[in-house]
Each structure stands twice: as C-alpha cells, then as structure tokens.
Design an enzyme around this catalytic site. Structure first.
Site, PDB file in Angstrom:
ATOM      1  N   ASP A   1       0.852  -1.194   0.000  1.00 47.59           N
ATOM      2  CA  ASP A   1       0.000   0.000   0.000  1.00 47.59           C
ATOM      3  C   ASP A   1       0.890   1.247   0.000  1.00 47.59           C
ATOM      4  OD1 ASP A   1      -2.198   1.891   0.526  1.00 47.59           O
ATOM      5  OD2 ASP A   1      -3.370   0.100   0.957  1.00 47.59           O
TER       6      ASP A   1
ATOM      7  N   HIS B   1       1.788   1.844  -3.313  1.00 48.18           N
ATOM      8  CA  HIS B   1       0.794   2.761  -3.874  1.00 48.18           C
ATOM      9  C   HIS B   1       1.267   4.204  -3.889  1.00 48.18           C
ATOM     10  CE1 HIS B   1      -2.741  -0.267  -3.059  1.00 48.18           C
ATOM     11  NE2 HIS B   1      -1.814  -0.742  -3.857  1.00 48.18           N
TER      12      HIS B   1
END
Ligand SMILES: *[C@@H]1O[C@H](CO)[C@@H](O)[C@H](O)[C@H]1NC(C)=O
Ligand SMILES: *[C@@H]1O[C@H](CO)[C@@H](O)[C@H](O)[C@H]1NC(C)=O
Ligand SMILES: *[C@@H]1O[C@H](CO)[C@@H](O)[C@H](O)[C@H]1NC(C)=O
Ligand SMILES: *[C@@H]1O[C@H](CO)[C@@H](O)[C@H](O)[C@H]1NC(C)=O
Ligand SMILES: *[C@@H]1O[C@H](CO)[C@@H](O)[C@H](O)[C@H]1NC(C)=O
Ligand SMILES: *[C@@H]1O[C@H](CO)[C@@H](O)[C@H](O)[C@H]1NC(C)=O
Length: 331
Positions: free
Chosen positions: A227, A250
């Site tokens: 993430d 991310h």
C-alpha cells in the site's frame, strides 16, 4: 518518584551502570536479563514488559537491548510512558509476532506493539520487527474475493500514540499485519534509515503512516509494500519526506481527508528527492466530499517515477466504500 525494583534487579542495574566520566550515567539492560529465551518460539512477552518497565523507571538513562542473533516472540503489548529519563530501545535481534490472528482473541485487534505516551525515545540497532502478517492478509476481502472473508480491523505493527521526541532509525520492519509504523498525535518525530518490506499484494500494509502529527521527518528510507509508502491523514503539519525509495506500493499519499464530514487540516508538507518504482500511484491528495478543512502549502519536487501507473492524482471525490458516494456538488 522512588525507583521500586526488586533487590536482585536493582543490583543488576547497578552492575550495568556505564559511568563515563562526568557525563550522565547510563544503564544497559537486555531482554535476556529478564528471562527472555529468544528462540523465536517461547513467549517472551512478560520479559519484554518487565524490561521495559525497568528501563522506563530507571533513574539513569537506559539502553534496552534486544540482543542480536536471536528472535523474541512478543504477543500484543502496550508500552507506556512517559519514562523517567531518555530511553534507547536498541533492537539488534528480531522481534516477531505470533502468526495466527487467533492469538488476538480477547485483545484489541488493532494493536501489536503499541507505544503510548512516550517522550524522548529512540529506537535503533539494525534489527528486525516482523509482524508475520501472512495469515491476516490471507483472510481479508481485498485479497480473497471468495466469502466468507475477514474484513475487520488488523493490528498496526508498531503504533506510537501521543508521543514527543521519538526517533525510529536503522531497523527493518517487515510483513506488518497492516500499517508498519504509525504515529498518531505525535510531534518531533524522526523515521529514517528504515527498510520497510512486505509483498506487493499484501493489503493495507502502508509503510509509514501519520495521523494528527506535526514536526515529522521521514528520510532515507527504502519502502516496498502493498500500500502507500508514506501516508498522512487528520491534522498533520510541518512534515518533511525526503530521500525515499518507494515501490512496489501505492506511492506517497496525503489523505484521505474529510471522511464522514470530518475536519482535517494538513499544511506545510514537503516531499522531495524520491524514487518511485513500480507503484500504482505517484503522489496523491485525496479528500471525501462533505468534509471540511484544507490541504495547503504542499510541495512535491525532484521526484523520479519509473513505471508508475498514475503519477499525480488530486481527487476531491474520493470514495472508498462498497456503495457509491452521491455527488454533493452544489452550484
Ligand atoms: C504470552 O505472555 C503474555 C504475557 O504474559 C500473555 O498475555 C499471553 O497470553 C501469552 N500467550 C500465550 C499464548 O500464552
Ligand atoms: C486518526 O486518529 C483518530 C484518533 O485521534 C482516530 O479516531 C482516527 O480513526 C484515525 N484515523 C485513521 C485514518 O487512522
Ligand atoms: C483536526 O482539528 C479540528 C479542529 O481543531 C478538529 O475538529 C478535528 O477533530 C481534528 N482532526 C483530527 C483527526 O484530530
Ligand atoms: C459518521 O459520523 C456520525 C456522526 O458523527 C457517526 O454517528 C457515524 O458513526 C460515523 N460513521 C462512520 C462510518 O464513521
Ligand atoms: C510495472 O510495475 C508492475 C507492478 O506495479 C509490475 O507488475 C510490472 O512488471 C512492471 N513493469 C515493468 C516494465 O517494470
Ligand atoms: C519493477 O518491476 C520489474 C518487472 O517486474 C522488476 O524487474 C524490477 O526489479 C522492479 N523494480 C523494483 C524496484 O521493484
């Protein structure tokens, strides 16, 4: 406040006083002094708690060492401050979590190493903190689309709340059950020379997460997770993010802000000299409709991106929920 340690322990503390001329005395404690086994299997939780309590109440500045070459299995703990003196937690070996989510039965599922109310703590030592998140990830909906799945809360691996003057430097954080290193309502924080590692498909394993924190420096880190490499929410201000290698993951994210009509104010954030590789996003600012507050004086510069799907995203209609968010725009 009087120091109340058992006599044998007091003797041990005295024996370990490292007097260095006129400088302030320091005491060195190790987990093994408190009966920890360090074989990666035995339950060393009580030893860790006892060692923390001795170090935190010591009249001298203490160095609490997690010895190298050993692994200490630690169940969810709360380490509380403030401590009497500055404290150094020197992690040279490995701290490892129980693998099974079942071990959290009857405990707060959001916490593993939860550090509350500390001032002047430095964590260093070159060792590893391993959240053993595999079973947690396997049970989430994001990974396994089949029912039934577990979408409930998961532990933040290392979570500081209400802290001042904390630095975490030169350790590896890996396979967090969820976020790896988070600071909530903290100020004067430094997170540097860290390696944060989890598989690209591990859900919500953000690297470093800030909530409601100020005067933060996040520098010289290698972050490769499933993430955001760095994310910040709530009221964060005066944050410097520099010299970060990020990816897979991310990217670097501000928000989401304003969820559920909340007021969030983020300002004075500078992100520079970063290399993002194989990330879904680059730099991102996201806010929900209906929220209040602002995100201002944000600077992103000298950021190199390689194979980044969405290099720059500013999304003021963020909606990360199963049901669509109705458009609240009013002309
Ligand atoms: C490990 O020790 C801690 C602290 O004593 C305790 O809370 C926990 O339940 C123990 N875990 C197991 C599996 O016995
Ligand atoms: C931020 O911290 C507050 C408590 O101060 C908490 O209620 C909130 O859920 C946190 N937000 C996130 C995204 O973790
Ligand atoms: C941010 O500050 C505002 C105004 O002081 C407050 O209403 C809000 O709850 C704060 N948000 C967080 C996450 O603490
Ligand atoms: C949104 O805020 C309302 C009012 O403060 C609260 O009752 C509700 O539980 C919140 N919903 C979520 C998903 O946080
Ligand atoms: C780009 O990154 C994705 C992961 O986000 C990876 O699967 C893919 O192989 C990468 N492509 C190249 C050309 O590096
Ligand atoms: C990016 O993805 C490519 C292709 O999968 C891989 O060869 C490369 O090592 C990746 N780079 C990083 C930094 O993960």
């Amino acid at each position: 406040m009087a120091l109340s340690l058992p006599l044998a322990l007091a003797a041990l503390v005295a024996a370990r006083l490292l007097l260095s001329g006129a400088a302030e005395a320091r005491v060195l404690l190790t987990l093994d002094d408190f009966g920890a086994v360090g074989d990666g299997i035995a339950n060393d939780t009580q030893a860790f708690l006892d060692a923390w309590s001795a170090a935190c109440t010591s009249n001298e500045q203490a160095v609490l060492a997690v010895p190298p070459g050993k692994a200490y299995r630690i169940w969810p703990v709360q380490l509380s401050g403030p401590c009497k003196k500055k404290l150094k937690l020197m992690i040279s070996g490995t701290i490892v979590a129980p693998a099974s989510p079942d071990e959290w039965a009857g405990r707060d599922p959001m916490k593993w190493l939860y550090i509350y109310g500390v001032d002047d703590l430095s964590v260093s030592g070159g060792g590893t903190i391993d959240g053993m998140g595999q079973e947690w990830w396997a049970s989430t909906c994001k990974r396994k689309k089949t029912q039934p799945c577990y979408a409930g809360p998961r532990p933040k691996a290392v979570h500081f709340e209400e802290c001042r003057g904390v630095s975490v430097q030169g350790v590896t954080l890996q396979n967090g059950q969820q976020f790896h290193l988070t600071f909530t309502r903290c100020s004067d924080v430094k997170a540097s020379f860290l390696r944060v590692i989890a598989p690209a498909d591990s859900p919500n394993t953000d690297g470093i997460h800030l909530n409601d924190s100020s005067h933060v420096r996040i520098m010289d880190n290698l972050i490769s997770t499933g993430d955001d490499c760095v994310s910040m929410v709530g009221n964060c201000s005066d944050v410097r993010v520099k010299d970060i290698s990020c990816g897979p993951g991310h990217g670097i994210s501000i928000g989401s802000l304003g969820k559920n009509r909340s007021t969030d104010m983020v300002e004075n954030v500078k992100v520079d000299t970063c290399l993002l590789t194989n990330t879904t996003n680059g730099v991102r600012i996201k806010s929900w409709q209906g929220g209040m507050g602002f995100a201002r004086n944000l600077r992103f510069e000298s950021i190199v991106m390689k194979n980044v799907s969405n290099p720059i995203i500013i999304d003021q209609y963020y909606c990360d929920q199963p049901t669509p968010c109705a458009n609240q725009f009013q002309a």
